[in-house]
Motif scaffolding. Sequence first.
Motif, PDB file in Angstrom:
ATOM      1  N   UNK A 267     -21.270  32.099   9.440  1.00  9.43           N
ATOM      2  CA  UNK A 267     -20.064  31.585  10.098  1.00  9.43           C
ATOM      3  C   UNK A 267     -18.884  32.331   9.505  1.00  9.43           C
ATOM      4  N   UNK A 268     -18.093  32.953  10.354  1.00  9.88           N
ATOM      5  CA  UNK A 268     -16.864  33.631   9.936  1.00  9.88           C
ATOM      6  C   UNK A 268     -15.723  32.960  10.681  1.00  9.88           C
ATOM      7  N   UNK A 269     -15.002  32.098   9.971  1.00 11.87           N
ATOM      8  CA  UNK A 269     -13.933  31.340  10.610  1.00 11.87           C
ATOM      9  C   UNK A 269     -12.739  31.238   9.666  1.00 11.87           C
ATOM     10  N   UNK A 270     -11.658  31.967   9.876  1.00 11.33           N
ATOM     11  CA  UNK A 270     -11.436  32.832  11.020  1.00 11.33           C
ATOM     12  C   UNK A 270     -12.303  34.089  10.940  1.00 11.33           C
ATOM     13  N   UNK A 271     -12.483  34.732  12.051  1.00 15.76           N
ATOM     14  CA  UNK A 271     -11.852  34.593  13.363  1.00 15.76           C
ATOM     15  C   UNK A 271     -12.557  33.637  14.321  1.00 15.76           C
ATOM     16  N   UNK A 272     -13.664  32.997  13.904  1.00 17.89           N
ATOM     17  CA  UNK A 272     -14.341  32.065  14.807  1.00 17.89           C
ATOM     18  C   UNK A 272     -15.627  32.635  15.381  1.00 17.89           C
ATOM     19  N   UNK A 273     -16.514  33.107  14.508  1.00 18.73           N
ATOM     20  CA  UNK A 273     -17.784  33.698  14.925  1.00 18.73           C
ATOM     21  C   UNK A 273     -18.926  32.952  14.232  1.00 18.73           C
ATOM     22  N   UNK A 274     -19.891  32.507  15.009  1.00 15.23           N
ATOM     23  CA  UNK A 274     -21.039  31.784  14.496  1.00 15.23           C
ATOM     24  C   UNK A 274     -22.293  32.508  14.963  1.00 15.23           C
ATOM     25  N   UNK A 275     -23.205  32.811  14.020  1.00 17.84           N
ATOM     26  CA  UNK A 275     -24.393  33.599  14.337  1.00 17.84           C
ATOM     27  C   UNK A 275     -25.678  32.826  14.057  1.00 17.84           C
ATOM     28  N   UNK A 276     -26.642  32.956  14.970  1.00 13.23           N
ATOM     29  CA  UNK A 276     -28.018  32.502  14.782  1.00 13.23           C
ATOM     30  C   UNK A 276     -28.921  33.719  14.929  1.00 13.23           C
ATOM     31  N   UNK A 277     -30.071  33.674  14.308  1.00 14.79           N
ATOM     32  CA  UNK A 277     -31.098  34.691  14.515  1.00 14.79           C
ATOM     33  C   UNK A 277     -32.157  34.087  15.429  1.00 14.79           C
ATOM     34  N   UNK A 278     -32.356  34.713  16.582  1.00 14.64           N
ATOM     35  CA  UNK A 278     -33.352  34.237  17.540  1.00 14.64           C
ATOM     36  C   UNK A 278     -34.379  35.352  17.727  1.00 14.64           C
ATOM     37  N   UNK A 279     -35.435  35.283  16.965  1.00 14.30           N
ATOM     38  CA  UNK A 279     -36.491  36.296  17.072  1.00 14.30           C
ATOM     39  C   UNK A 279     -36.010  37.698  16.784  1.00 14.30           C
ATOM     40  N   UNK A 280     -35.082  37.850  15.867  1.00  9.78           N
ATOM     41  CA  UNK A 280     -34.577  39.177  15.515  1.00  9.78           C
ATOM     42  C   UNK A 280     -33.376  39.626  16.330  1.00  9.78           C
ATOM     43  N   UNK A 281     -32.940  38.805  17.270  1.00 11.66           N
ATOM     44  CA  UNK A 281     -31.741  39.103  18.064  1.00 11.66           C
ATOM     45  C   UNK A 281     -30.659  38.119  17.636  1.00 11.66           C
ATOM     46  N   UNK A 282     -29.452  38.642  17.403  1.00 10.28           N
ATOM     47  CA  UNK A 282     -28.346  37.757  17.009  1.00 10.28           C
ATOM     48  C   UNK A 282     -27.784  37.041  18.235  1.00 10.28           C
ATOM     49  N   UNK A 283     -27.632  35.732  18.104  1.00 12.54           N
ATOM     50  CA  UNK A 283     -26.911  34.922  19.085  1.00 12.54           C
ATOM     51  C   UNK A 283     -25.551  34.647  18.480  1.00 12.54           C
TER      52      UNK A 283
END
Length: 125
Positions: A31-47
Motif C-alpha cells: 500500500x502506497x498512500x499517498x499517492x493511493x496505490x494498493x497492490x495484490x498478487x494474483x498468480x504472479x500478476x499485480x492487481x
Amino acid sequence: MRFVQVAQHAEDLKRAAAFYAALLGTEPKALYDPPGLLFFDVGGVRLLLEKGAPSSLLYFEVGDLHGTVAALRSKGVRIVSEPHLIFTHEDDLLGPADSEEWMAFIEDSEANTVGLVSRIRTAGD
C-alpha cells in the motif's frame, strides 16, 4: 512478453482492501498512500487498486463457482448474474477440451463488476 499488471478503480482503498483480501484469500502485497496505490498478487500478476484508474472487467477463476457465489451472497455481496453456462469447449482452443466454462458476475465494494469463472470437465477423467 508476459502480462504484468491490471488496474481497477477503487474509490476507498481500505474498503477495497478488505473486499479483495476476502475474495482472493490473500492480504495486499503493498500500500502506497499517498499517492493511493494498493497492490495484490494474483498468480504472479499485480492487481493495482487505484482511485484514478478506470473500471475494468476482471475475471477470476474459482474452483467451485456455485459455492463461491453462495458464500459471497451470505456476506452481502451483490450478485449481478447467477452462475450460468457460457461455452462448451470441444477442443482446447480457448480452454481445456471436453469442459464447460461457467461464469457468474458480482459487484465489488467499489461498484465494479467482477467475473467469476469455473471450468468443469464433461468427459472422462
